[in-house]
Design an enzyme around this catalytic site. Sequence first.
Site, short mmCIF file in Angstrom:
data_model
loop_
_atom_site.label_atom_id
_atom_site.label_comp_id
_atom_site.label_asym_id
_atom_site.label_seq_id
_atom_site.Cartn_x
_atom_site.Cartn_y
_atom_site.Cartn_z
N ARG A 39 0.65 -1.11 -0.07
CA ARG A 39 0.15 -0.13 0.07
C ARG A 39 0.79 1.30 0.10
O ARG A 39 2.26 1.21 0.31
CB ARG A 39 -0.98 0.15 1.37
CG ARG A 39 -1.84 -0.95 1.31
CD ARG A 39 -2.94 -1.05 2.62
NE ARG A 39 -2.01 -1.72 3.52
CZ ARG A 39 -2.30 -1.90 4.82
NH1 ARG A 39 -3.72 -1.47 5.18
NH2 ARG A 39 -1.67 -2.47 5.71
N TYR A 74 -1.14 4.39 10.72
CA TYR A 74 -1.62 3.17 11.90
C TYR A 74 -0.75 3.17 12.49
O TYR A 74 0.54 2.98 12.22
CB TYR A 74 -2.01 2.00 10.86
CG TYR A 74 -3.33 1.79 10.14
CD1 TYR A 74 -4.40 2.09 10.93
CD2 TYR A 74 -3.33 1.89 9.24
CE1 TYR A 74 -5.74 2.04 10.28
CE2 TYR A 74 -4.57 1.67 8.11
CZ TYR A 74 -5.56 1.86 8.89
OH TYR A 74 -6.91 1.88 8.14
N HIS A 93 -0.96 1.38 16.39
CA HIS A 93 -1.13 0.20 17.10
C HIS A 93 -0.27 0.10 18.22
O HIS A 93 0.33 -1.07 18.42
CB HIS A 93 -1.39 -1.14 16.28
CG HIS A 93 -2.51 -0.94 15.37
ND1 HIS A 93 -3.79 -1.18 15.82
CD2 HIS A 93 -2.33 -0.85 13.95
CE1 HIS A 93 -4.58 -1.22 14.73
NE2 HIS A 93 -3.71 -0.93 13.65
N GLU A 116 -6.27 4.78 13.81
CA GLU A 116 -7.14 3.63 14.36
C GLU A 116 -7.67 4.28 15.75
O GLU A 116 -8.81 3.45 16.12
CB GLU A 116 -6.34 2.43 14.77
CG GLU A 116 -5.44 2.55 16.09
CD GLU A 116 -4.09 2.99 15.44
OE1 GLU A 116 -2.96 2.75 16.55
OE2 GLU A 116 -3.74 3.25 14.31
N ASP A 169 -2.94 -7.15 15.42
CA ASP A 169 -2.24 -5.68 15.59
C ASP A 169 -2.47 -5.03 17.21
O ASP A 169 -1.46 -4.28 17.28
CB ASP A 169 -3.16 -4.72 14.88
CG ASP A 169 -2.66 -4.65 13.36
OD1 ASP A 169 -1.46 -4.79 13.19
OD2 ASP A 169 -3.49 -4.24 12.61
#
Length: 367
Positions: free
Chosen positions: A15, A94, A96, A118, A270
């Site tokens: 990505r 992101y 986490h 998130e 995650d």
Amino acid sequence: MVIGVPKEIKDHEYRVSLTPDGASALHKAGHTIWVEPSAGAGSGFTDDEYRQAGATIASSKAEVFERAGLIVKVKEPLLSECSLFRPGQVLFTYLHLASLPELTKTLLDTKITAIAYETTVARDGSLPMLRPMSEIAGRMSVQVGAHYLEKLQGGRGVLLAGVPGVEPGNVVILGAGVVGASATRIAVGLGAQVTVINLDVDRLRYLDDLYQGRIVTRAVSEAAVEQAVCAADLVIGAVLIPGAKAPRLVSRAMVARMKPGAVVVDVSVDQGGCFETTKATTHSDPVYLVDGVLHYGVANMPGIVPRTSTFALTNATFPYLLRLASEGVDRAIQSDPGFAKGVNLKNGQITCAEVADAHGLPFTPIL
């Protein structure tokens, strides 16, 4: 604002955090974009497309970090990237962090501001930047589980759909949020027997009405989890507490009682995973056995369907990115308390209570 787009380096992560269309919109808004060479190649975007959109292709990852005040990524930085940060920079990705103590402490030392996709909350209470990847991971979890149930992959040799005269596979889904609902959709579509276990009975009622008797719903309890898991061919972990470590719903003792060749796909990896036996794996080495049960713990599942994932992700992240670039962190979060919840670290302090609690470190409110 000078915005940097590094190439993702997590295992089989294809990505990219900004499309050429996004770069064009930022450029037209007066911002400067530096892109690492080949950053978008895995998602099908060429360097020339970024150049035509008004971005500059840097000579290296180091130059991207050197030039940019705002670094936008897809996944959390690896430790090897952390030395590239400088105090005062903003990281938007992101994170986490609740399950990553070493990275948390390393990023604290850099004194950057780290904003997590998130934990950012929309005005309706939803998690707008987590949702699209949760939808993809939920859909993929059944696909992945069906693959590893094949005998050739070490599974039980069960076809989830079954055939006339042979019962279908038994799928248990722990959690009925976005991941769980997405997994349920695919599992039901395949024709599997599906049991969904969740804490919120209203959510179970919604799914029960939606599927009109095609699934079994159970309120969460230790007994319910144990009974369902031990009868399952495929168990999908889909539990989320935003920003915090996932609760361990399945003990090692329960895993030991599962059918030999059963498969676990723990999407909550995650956040540490909801199985006691969960550990993070990679696309290069995705599965391992515990007591004869195949475990899949890849933390960046959507990374291998990057064309779909990049568009889905950037559709959600771009409005926030544009606000960050145009207003700066302080103005953006002061005008939107939900956006402020996305700020996990700022100036060497933890500003997300769940991350602080996970690591036993001090918490400093952002507002």
